[in-house]
Structures are given as C-alpha cells and as structure tokens.
Design a protein around this motif. Structure first.
Motif, PDB file in Angstrom:
ATOM      1  N   TYR A  94      -2.957  11.615   0.964  1.00  0.00           N
ATOM      2  CA  TYR A  94      -2.117  10.424   1.045  1.00  0.00           C
ATOM      3  C   TYR A  94      -1.480  10.291   2.416  1.00  0.00           C
ATOM      4  O   TYR A  94      -1.249   9.168   2.900  1.00  0.00           O
ATOM      5  CB  TYR A  94      -1.038  10.462  -0.034  1.00  0.00           C
ATOM      6  N   LEU A 108       0.947   4.087  -3.051  1.00  0.00           N
ATOM      7  CA  LEU A 108       0.727   5.520  -2.854  1.00  0.00           C
ATOM      8  C   LEU A 108       1.929   6.332  -3.324  1.00  0.00           C
ATOM      9  O   LEU A 108       1.775   7.400  -3.915  1.00  0.00           O
ATOM     10  CB  LEU A 108       0.440   5.816  -1.379  1.00  0.00           C
ATOM     11  N   LYS A 150       0.833  -1.206   0.000  1.00  0.00           N
ATOM     12  CA  LYS A 150       0.000   0.000   0.000  1.00  0.00           C
ATOM     13  C   LYS A 150       0.867   1.254   0.000  1.00  0.00           C
ATOM     14  O   LYS A 150       0.576   2.222  -0.711  1.00  0.00           O
ATOM     15  CB  LYS A 150      -0.926   0.013   1.223  1.00  0.00           C
ATOM     16  N   VAL A 151       1.929   1.225   0.780  1.00  0.00           N
ATOM     17  CA  VAL A 151       2.842   2.371   0.844  1.00  0.00           C
ATOM     18  C   VAL A 151       3.484   2.592  -0.522  1.00  0.00           C
ATOM     19  O   VAL A 151       3.563   3.720  -1.022  1.00  0.00           O
ATOM     20  CB  VAL A 151       3.911   2.148   1.924  1.00  0.00           C
ATOM     21  N   LEU A 201      -1.795   7.035   4.659  1.00  0.00           N
ATOM     22  CA  LEU A 201      -0.592   6.372   5.180  1.00  0.00           C
ATOM     23  C   LEU A 201      -0.655   6.218   6.696  1.00  0.00           C
ATOM     24  O   LEU A 201      -0.266   5.179   7.240  1.00  0.00           O
ATOM     25  CB  LEU A 201       0.659   7.160   4.788  1.00  0.00           C
ATOM     26  N   ILE A 213      -2.823   3.370   7.388  1.00  0.00           N
ATOM     27  CA  ILE A 213      -2.153   2.110   7.053  1.00  0.00           C
ATOM     28  C   ILE A 213      -1.206   1.697   8.179  1.00  0.00           C
ATOM     29  O   ILE A 213      -1.188   0.540   8.629  1.00  0.00           O
ATOM     30  CB  ILE A 213      -1.368   2.245   5.730  1.00  0.00           C
ATOM     31  N   PHE A 214      -0.399   2.631   8.696  1.00  0.00           N
ATOM     32  CA  PHE A 214       0.550   2.324   9.762  1.00  0.00           C
ATOM     33  C   PHE A 214      -0.171   1.992  11.070  1.00  0.00           C
ATOM     34  O   PHE A 214       0.283   1.121  11.832  1.00  0.00           O
ATOM     35  CB  PHE A 214       1.519   3.490   9.971  1.00  0.00           C
TER      36      PHE A 214
END
Length: 329
Positions: A290, A211, A207-208, A294, A297-298
């Motif tokens: 973004y 992006l 995912k990172v 992010l 996500i983290f």
C-alpha cells in the motif's frame, strides 16, 4: 520410541538430539510436493494462451492494439510469482508453518491481482467485460464500498479457526475458497487500478481513503492472530490434524510412507510464535504494498498538478496576448 523409529527409517543416527531433529529437511516429501510439476504445466498453459490471444489472435477482435512490453512484463512477473506462491517449496512450507502461509496469502491477494489487471490490455478487458452476465456481475462487485468490504469479510471469515481448519482439510473447499477469494481480490483492486471508461474508478484523495479503509478492515483478522494467547489453528498445532491437512500438497503415498510426529520436526519456532509472526508478516507486506501504491498516487497527483499549472499559465499568456496584441509584440 516413535522418534527413534523415524530417525532409523530416514537413515539418521538415533542418538541425535531432539533440537537437531527439528532441522529435518522438507526434501523428504519428494519432488512432486516440493515443485508441483502439474502446476508448472498449468502456468505454461496460461502463458501460452495469453500470448496467443494478445499477439496471434488479437486481429480476431473488433478493437485491438499491439501488446505493450510493459503489459507482457507484468504478466510474466505475475506468473512467476504465482508459481512461487503455489508451486514452489513455499507452498509446502505454508502447510507446515503458519508464517509461510501468511506470506502466501499476502503475495497472492495483494501483489498478483494488480499485476494481472495491468497485464491484460484494455481492449481485452473490454471484450471480456462486454459479455452480458460478466458485465453485470463485475459492475456490481467492483463498486468501491462493496469490493473492499466483501474482500476483507471473506479474508477474515477464512481465518476464523473453525472455518480455517475445515477448509484446510478438504482439497475441494481449499481450492474453491482460494479461487473465489482471488476473484474478490481482483474486485478489490479494480477501482484503484483500472482505466476503462464506464467502470468504477477512484481518483485523488478517494484512492487514499480507499487504501486506508482496506488496511483498517484487514486489521481485526491480523490482530486475532497476533494477540492470541494460544495456538488457534489445529491444522498447525494438532499433529494428527496437521498430517491430514498435509494431504493437500503431499501425495498420499509419500505421506503414508513417513512416520511424522508433527510440524515441529521442520522448525525450531514454537507454534504460538509462528502464528504471531504470520499475522505480523501479513501486515508488514500489506503496508509495503500500500505504501508503494500511495507513492504512485501522490506522484501522479503531483504530475497532474504540474501539467494543470502549465496549462493555466499558457492560457493566461494567450489571453493577455489577445487582449493586448500590440504590447505582446
């Protein structure tokens, strides 16, 4: 002479300086151009259909679940944003100043699509994507590499000066390209957001990387806009072409009743600086969106690691208890 005629026509003092004239209000374009009443009706129609399907008619589907408050909230936010982007005075300003246009682009393609993906329940997505043609098209265009490359190619192609000016002068081309680019924005966000089994999904560092690639691919188009030494879009710098492009959001009858010399009447910002600001705004909004994704996500990764650590510890204790039952007592 033309300026004095305009001032007299609008009931203003002809002795007003040119600098003061540049603050002319956009209200001269009328209520329809400012608030798009037909678009309000369209938004209300979409809201009605959404709640009918997800609440009243959901039992007609083979598999369905009650609508979650979070899903309804996301949908309402998306609809409010959609009206703000395409129905409020922001849309009119987007035809006058390029910087406002880029605010529209950023919100329409980077904020609304993920909200809509989250707003539509999974059971409804599954019903829609089970349709034969839709299933194959969606499966192909939501492949991570294809989706991120095609969206950014279409976005960059749109901002090529010749293409941009051509599209901005045609109601049909403008509407079609905007809609198609929006669909590709959904494709682009799908691998990051969706949780449907059997569909393309990205996890963890992928995912990172996705992006990061998306941000890199969007940079050339923004760089062209930011570092250009001259205005590149005739629809914002050429008075006659600008007036023609204004027909996309202002009724022809209203526009023909006004004697306008160009977009400089509504802004004190030079065309080149406005253009550069537009590119900067696009990148800033992209980085903010973004950055939020992010962070999420983290956070999810950290939460998963904690849960996995607890499971490992619990399993180790259980194994120890089985191997040494007396000591455990």
């Amino acid at each position: 002479m033309q300026m004095n005629f305009l001032l007299v026509k609008e009931g203003l003092d002809p002795t007003i300086t040119e600098k003061e004239v540049k603050a002319m209000p956009i209200s001269i374009f009328g209520f329809q151009a400012l608030w798009s009443p037909f678009f309000i009706v369209a938004i209300l129609f979409l809201i009605t259909i959404y709640f009918l399907i997800t609440v009243k008619w959901r039992k007609d589907f083979k598999y369905s679940e009650p609508l979650k408050r979070k899903e309804a909230t996301f949908f309402m936010i998306a609809m409010i944003l959609l009206y703000f982007i395409k129905g409020s005075p922001l849309d009119l300003m987007g035809h006058i100043m390029f910087s406002f246009h880029m605010v529209q682009m950023a919100l329409l393609y980077l904020v609304v699509p993920p909200l809509l993906i989250l707003a539509i329940p999974n059971w409804l997505w599954e019903s829609f994507l089970s349709l034969p043609v839709i299933k194959q098209v969606f499966k192909f265009f939501t492949r991570p590499i294809i989706s991120v490359v095609l969206f950014n190619l279409m976005f960059s192609f749109y901002h090529i000066p010749l293409v941009f000016d051509t599209i901005k002068l045609s109601q049909t081309l403008h509407g079609t390209y905007t809609f198609v680019l929006f669909i590709f924005a959904i494709f682009m966000w799908w691998p990051l957001i969706n949780k449907l089994p059997g569909h393309h999904q990205l996890h963890g560092l992928k995912k990172v990387g996705y992006l990061f690639a998306d941000g890199v691919l969007l940079t050339p188009a923004c760089a062209l806009i930011i570092f250009a030494n001259n205005p590149v879009y005739a629809t914002y710098s050429d008075a006659s072409i600008w007036l023609e492009s204004m027909k996309l959001c202002v009724p022809v009858g209203t526009l023909s009743g006004l004697n306008l010399s160009g977009p400089e009447l509504f802004s004190s910002l030079p065309v080149l600086e406005d253009q550069q600001l537009g590119g900067v705004v696009m990148k800033i909004i992209q980085e903010i969106v973004y950055g939020i994704v992010l962070a999420k996500i983290f956070f999810q990764w950290f939460k998963k690691e904690q849960q996995d650590a607890d499971k490992i510890t619990e399993a180790a204790l259980l194994e120890k208890a089985e191997l040494h039952p007396i000591q455990s007592k």
